[in-house]
Design an enzyme around this catalytic site. Structure first.
Site, PDB file in Angstrom:
ATOM      1  N   ASP A   1      -0.221   4.352   0.946  1.00  0.00           N
ATOM      2  CA  ASP A   1      -0.618   5.383   1.899  1.00  0.00           C
ATOM      3  C   ASP A   1       0.061   5.212   3.249  1.00  0.00           C
ATOM      4  O   ASP A   1       0.574   4.141   3.593  1.00  0.00           O
ATOM      5  CB  ASP A   1      -2.141   5.404   2.073  1.00  0.00           C
ATOM      6  CG  ASP A   1      -2.699   4.110   2.658  1.00  0.00           C
ATOM      7  OD1 ASP A   1      -2.230   3.025   2.237  1.00  0.00           O
ATOM      8  OD2 ASP A   1      -3.596   4.183   3.516  1.00  0.00           O
TER       9      ASP A   1
ATOM     10  N   HIS B   1       3.437   3.713  12.519  1.00  0.00           N
ATOM     11  CA  HIS B   1       2.550   4.781  12.995  1.00  0.00           C
ATOM     12  C   HIS B   1       3.149   5.610  14.126  1.00  0.00           C
ATOM     13  O   HIS B   1       2.445   6.429  14.735  1.00  0.00           O
ATOM     14  CB  HIS B   1       1.192   4.222  13.451  1.00  0.00           C
ATOM     15  CG  HIS B   1       0.478   3.409  12.420  1.00  0.00           C
ATOM     16  ND1 HIS B   1      -0.758   2.842  12.647  1.00  0.00           N
ATOM     17  CD2 HIS B   1       0.802   3.069  11.153  1.00  0.00           C
ATOM     18  CE1 HIS B   1      -1.142   2.185  11.563  1.00  0.00           C
ATOM     19  NE2 HIS B   1      -0.203   2.313  10.642  1.00  0.00           N
TER      20      HIS B   1
ATOM     21  N   ASP C   1       6.135   1.251   7.550  1.00  0.00           N
ATOM     22  CA  ASP C   1       4.779   0.862   7.130  1.00  0.00           C
ATOM     23  C   ASP C   1       4.309   1.749   5.990  1.00  0.00           C
ATOM     24  O   ASP C   1       3.592   2.717   6.227  1.00  0.00           O
ATOM     25  CB  ASP C   1       3.837   0.943   8.329  1.00  0.00           C
ATOM     26  CG  ASP C   1       2.476   0.344   8.061  1.00  0.00           C
ATOM     27  OD1 ASP C   1       2.315  -0.344   7.041  1.00  0.00           O
ATOM     28  OD2 ASP C   1       1.574   0.581   8.886  1.00  0.00           O
TER      29      ASP C   1
ATOM     30  N   GLU D   1      -5.129   1.901   2.526  1.00  0.00           N
ATOM     31  CA  GLU D   1      -5.120   0.701   3.358  1.00  0.00           C
ATOM     32  C   GLU D   1      -5.280   1.052   4.831  1.00  0.00           C
ATOM     33  O   GLU D   1      -5.792   0.241   5.613  1.00  0.00           O
ATOM     34  CB  GLU D   1      -3.817  -0.065   3.143  1.00  0.00           C
ATOM     35  CG  GLU D   1      -3.758  -1.439   3.795  1.00  0.00           C
ATOM     36  CD  GLU D   1      -3.237  -1.430   5.231  1.00  0.00           C
ATOM     37  OE1 GLU D   1      -3.359  -2.469   5.903  1.00  0.00           O
ATOM     38  OE2 GLU D   1      -2.711  -0.379   5.685  1.00  0.00           O
ATOM     39  N   GLU D   2      -4.842   2.252   5.210  1.00  0.00           N
ATOM     40  CA  GLU D   2      -4.815   2.624   6.620  1.00  0.00           C
ATOM     41  C   GLU D   2      -6.165   3.141   7.134  1.00  0.00           C
ATOM     42  O   GLU D   2      -6.276   3.531   8.296  1.00  0.00           O
ATOM     43  CB  GLU D   2      -3.753   3.704   6.860  1.00  0.00           C
ATOM     44  CG  GLU D   2      -2.331   3.280   6.515  1.00  0.00           C
ATOM     45  CD  GLU D   2      -1.738   2.300   7.513  1.00  0.00           C
ATOM     46  OE1 GLU D   2      -2.471   1.853   8.415  1.00  0.00           O
ATOM     47  OE2 GLU D   2      -0.552   1.971   7.370  1.00  0.00           O
TER      48      GLU D   2
ATOM     49  N   GLU E   1       4.172  -6.037   3.900  1.00  0.00           N
ATOM     50  CA  GLU E   1       3.894  -5.426   5.196  1.00  0.00           C
ATOM     51  C   GLU E   1       5.132  -5.544   6.080  1.00  0.00           C
ATOM     52  O   GLU E   1       5.963  -6.444   5.900  1.00  0.00           O
ATOM     53  CB  GLU E   1       2.714  -6.125   5.863  1.00  0.00           C
ATOM     54  CG  GLU E   1       1.362  -5.854   5.221  1.00  0.00           C
ATOM     55  CD  GLU E   1       0.784  -4.501   5.626  1.00  0.00           C
ATOM     56  OE1 GLU E   1       1.377  -3.841   6.499  1.00  0.00           O
ATOM     57  OE2 GLU E   1      -0.256  -4.117   5.067  1.00  0.00           O
TER      58      GLU E   1
ATOM     59  N   HIS F   1       0.842  -1.202   0.000  1.00  0.00           N
ATOM     60  CA  HIS F   1       0.000   0.000   0.000  1.00  0.00           C
ATOM     61  C   HIS F   1       0.876   1.250   0.000  1.00  0.00           C
ATOM     62  O   HIS F   1       1.949   1.296   0.619  1.00  0.00           O
ATOM     63  CB  HIS F   1      -1.002  -0.007   1.156  1.00  0.00           C
ATOM     64  CG  HIS F   1      -0.409   0.022   2.534  1.00  0.00           C
ATOM     65  ND1 HIS F   1       0.034   1.178   3.143  1.00  0.00           N
ATOM     66  CD2 HIS F   1      -0.220  -0.969   3.443  1.00  0.00           C
ATOM     67  CE1 HIS F   1       0.475   0.902   4.353  1.00  0.00           C
ATOM     68  NE2 HIS F   1       0.340  -0.400   4.568  1.00  0.00           N
TER      69      HIS F   1
END
Length: 357
Positions: A73, A330, A97, A127-128, A156, A71
């Site tokens: 994003d 994150h 991530d 995706e988030e 991932e 992903h």
């Protein structure tokens, strides 16, 4: 538009990807840069852009197809852009991530022109955030043929391990009711927030399972993640809502997980607000066995939910494998060990060029 050099060292490519902000819903610039780079530097691939999803694939006749997905994003920036390098660490929003994983995929897409298997590369948006915005949801609906594969590898963050399957997730709201009254005359009311103590007591007493599936141990968890209640500073509240998240092993279906949570909170009002199934390891699939043999990496369970679940629901074996550290995802000091980028890229290259034969 930023020009990406896919043939550059994947560490440098990671930094370049990180320096193009791509918070969920704002991936246009990055999707455009990736599309342009693939079209210019990977002529052996058929490249299509659909919204902010970038798809590319070989169109030969080899017996197996492997899909690499990542992903584009990130979560919102937290004063951690642009990227910066400190010794063996590359810092920045999305480094772990999962732009290190994206760089690994993009680099291999451009530098492995004749893989031993048919290859599909897929970069997707959102995706988030909620599942209905996830770019794979639209691709699954409108271009399902692009998702066909004998093995899907999601880049991932796994710290270079192979994380098999994934946990399912279920969110419920448990409600306790009371009766409003003036707080100066509290005996005339019934406090719903106080009644929530029963919910918290049940959670504190809860003993989660550990489940071994194909040698991968999945640890379940049942946690209160939000409590809301209260009317005003002088009112006995008549409603309290506790949001509870159940992360369950993939041997449970969503229905079985829901039934289990209802049993835990028997006698209380409960509403399911969100759910996603888990995915079994799928390590008995031939392509998965070949990947493990080619890389020499021992599989472990995936803690958390990933789009591996989506591929498992389609009957496609899928694993998580990427250089990022899931424990740093994150965070404000998100970073990736650059040595892992190099190592993971080399292992995946070996699989694509020799392991899938």
């Amino acid at each position: 538009m930023t020009t990406l050099e896919l043939t550059a060292d994947p560490i440098e490519l990671t930094a370049a990807l990180v320096d193009i902000p791509s918070v969920s819903g704002a991936e246009d610039a990055l999707a455009g840069a990736v599309t342009e780079a693939l079209r210019r530097q990977a002529p052996h691939l058929h490249v299509v852009r659909d919204g902010n999803v970038v798809l590319a694939r070989t169109q030969g006749t080899r017996r197996r197809r492997v899909l690499l997905a990542g992903h584009l994003d990130t979560v919102p920036v937290a004063d951690n852009l642009p990227s910066r390098r400190e010794a063996e660490r590359l810092y920045g929003c999305g480094t772990s991530d999962m732009k290190a994983g994206d760089a690994m995929i993009a680099h291999l897409a451009a530098t492995v022109p004749d893989p031993a298997c048919e290859l599909t590369v897929l970069f997707y948006d959102c995706e988030e955030v909620e599942a209905e915005r996830n770019g794979l949801t639209r691709i699954e609906r409108e271009h399902p043929d692009w998702l066909h594969a004998d093995l899907a590898i999601l880049a991932e963050p796994t710290s270079g391990a192979v994380e098999a399957g994934c946990q399912g997730t279920l969110r419920v709201v448990v409600r306790t009711a009371g009766r409003r009254a003036h707080s100066a005359r509290s005996w005339l009311g019934s406090n719903a927030v106080h009644a929530a103590g029963d919910v918290l007591d049940r959670l504190n007493r809860y003993q989660p399972r550990q489940v071994d599936i194909d040698g991968c141990v999945y640890r379940e968890g049942l946690q209160a993640v939000r409590i809301a209640g209260g009317v005003a500073g002088n009112v006995v509240p008549d409603l309290c809502e506790i949001t509870v998240n159940f992360r369950f092993a993939p041997d449970r279906s969503v229905a079985a997980a829901t039934e289990h949570v209802r049993d835990v909170f028997e006698g209380l009002e409960l509403t399911v607000t969100d759910s996603s199934p888990g995915a079994l390891p799928g390590l008995d699939a031939p392509a998965a066995r070949e990947f493990l043999a080619a890389t020499g990496v021992d599989p472990v369970a995936k803690y958390g939910w990933t789009d591996v679940s989506r591929f498992a629901a389609l009957g496609i074996p899928a694993i998580n494998f990427g250089p990022g550290d899931p424990n740093l995802a994150h965070t404000r000091d998100e970073h990736v060990n650059v040595g892992r980028i190099t190592r993971c890229t080399a292992l995946l290259r070996d699989y694509l060029t020799r392991g899938a034969q």
